[in-house]
Design a protein around this motif. Structure first.
Motif, PDB file in Angstrom:
ATOM      1  N   ASP A   8       0.867  -1.186   0.000  1.00  0.00           N
ATOM      2  CA  ASP A   8       0.000   0.000   0.000  1.00  0.00           C
ATOM      3  C   ASP A   8       0.897   1.227   0.000  1.00  0.00           C
ATOM      4  O   ASP A   8       1.882   1.274   0.742  1.00  0.00           O
ATOM      5  CB  ASP A   8      -0.901  -0.003   1.241  1.00  0.00           C
ATOM      6  N   VAL A  13      -1.708   3.744   6.478  1.00  0.00           N
ATOM      7  CA  VAL A  13      -2.516   2.536   6.300  1.00  0.00           C
ATOM      8  C   VAL A  13      -1.617   1.304   6.382  1.00  0.00           C
ATOM      9  O   VAL A  13      -1.943   0.320   7.060  1.00  0.00           O
ATOM     10  CB  VAL A  13      -3.283   2.570   4.952  1.00  0.00           C
ATOM     11  N   ASP A  52      -3.085  -3.069  -2.512  1.00  0.00           N
ATOM     12  CA  ASP A  52      -3.874  -1.876  -2.806  1.00  0.00           C
ATOM     13  C   ASP A  52      -3.960  -1.708  -4.318  1.00  0.00           C
ATOM     14  O   ASP A  52      -3.007  -2.015  -5.043  1.00  0.00           O
ATOM     15  CB  ASP A  52      -3.217  -0.654  -2.165  1.00  0.00           C
ATOM     16  N   ILE A  81      -7.409  -4.315  -2.053  1.00  0.00           N
ATOM     17  CA  ILE A  81      -8.017  -3.300  -1.198  1.00  0.00           C
ATOM     18  C   ILE A  81      -7.992  -1.953  -1.926  1.00  0.00           C
ATOM     19  O   ILE A  81      -7.070  -1.681  -2.694  1.00  0.00           O
ATOM     20  CB  ILE A  81      -7.314  -3.193   0.175  1.00  0.00           C
ATOM     21  N   GLY A  83      -9.827   2.322  -1.708  1.00  0.00           N
ATOM     22  CA  GLY A  83     -10.782   3.325  -1.284  1.00  0.00           C
ATOM     23  C   GLY A  83     -11.537   3.923  -2.453  1.00  0.00           C
ATOM     24  O   GLY A  83     -12.449   4.718  -2.272  1.00  0.00           O
ATOM     25  N   SER A 102     -13.067  -2.856   0.549  1.00  0.00           N
ATOM     26  CA  SER A 102     -13.011  -1.417   0.289  1.00  0.00           C
ATOM     27  C   SER A 102     -12.584  -0.670   1.546  1.00  0.00           C
ATOM     28  O   SER A 102     -12.894  -1.070   2.668  1.00  0.00           O
ATOM     29  CB  SER A 102     -14.363  -0.907  -0.218  1.00  0.00           C
ATOM     30  N   LYS A 103     -11.819   0.396   1.342  1.00  0.00           N
ATOM     31  CA  LYS A 103     -11.382   1.272   2.432  1.00  0.00           C
ATOM     32  C   LYS A 103     -12.421   2.371   2.617  1.00  0.00           C
ATOM     33  O   LYS A 103     -13.027   2.789   1.638  1.00  0.00           O
ATOM     34  CB  LYS A 103     -10.049   1.941   2.083  1.00  0.00           C
ATOM     35  N   PRO A 104     -12.581   2.892   3.783  1.00  0.00           N
ATOM     36  CA  PRO A 104     -12.005   2.415   5.041  1.00  0.00           C
ATOM     37  C   PRO A 104     -12.689   1.115   5.456  1.00  0.00           C
ATOM     38  O   PRO A 104     -13.823   0.858   5.092  1.00  0.00           O
ATOM     39  CB  PRO A 104     -12.317   3.535   6.024  1.00  0.00           C
ATOM     40  N   PHE A 105     -11.972   0.307   6.218  1.00  0.00           N
ATOM     41  CA  PHE A 105     -12.535  -0.965   6.641  1.00  0.00           C
ATOM     42  C   PHE A 105     -12.273  -1.176   8.124  1.00  0.00           C
ATOM     43  O   PHE A 105     -11.376  -0.576   8.702  1.00  0.00           O
ATOM     44  CB  PHE A 105     -11.963  -2.134   5.837  1.00  0.00           C
TER      45      PHE A 105
END
Length: 130
Positions: A8, A13, A52, A81, A83, A102-105
């Motif tokens: 990421d 994060v 990511d 992952i 956002g 999906s972010k935020p998680f």
């Protein structure tokens, strides 16, 4: 101890995920860009990759497709992952990922998805009442 490679470009994060996973009993290797992913996989030999989608100038979806198309890395589960995307986007779009978050998680949701992918839930003894 299961090994997880986290990729990421958001350092906060990345550090948060790494801390949570280490507390959860995983061995973690963290990368803040995708350029070194193949070298890191070779050295770290992960059981799972958290990847990511937006990695600056590298698209995580392309990396996912590449990893799944190479024999030596094709069996490594990948949890994408992002956002920028919604989970429903990934019901029709498949880049070879084993799951999407999906972010935020919530960290407990992340841990449940990891357990499911790694089949850790099956390792837990189940008790039946007669």
């Amino acid at each position: 101890m299961k090994r997880i490679l986290v990729v990421d470009d958001d350092i906060e994060v990345l550090e948060t995920i790494q801390l949570i996973l280490e507390i959860g009993g995983f061995k973690v290797s963290a990368l803040n860009d995708g350029e070194e992913i193949f070298n890191r996989i070779e050295k770290f030999n992960p059981d799972l990759i958290l990847l990511d989608i937006s990695l600056g100038h590298i698209d995580g979806r392309v990396l996912c497709e590449q990893l799944k198309s190479i024999e030596s890395t094709s069996k490594i589960p990948i949890l994408l992952i992002s956002g920028l995307y919604d989970p429903k986007d990934f019901t029709t779009l498949n880049y070879g990922q084993d799951d999407f978050l999906s972010k935020p998680f919530q960290m407990d949701v992340l841990l449940k998805k990891i357990s499911k992918i790694l089949s850790l839930e099956e390792d837990k003894p189940s008790f039946h009442l007669n």
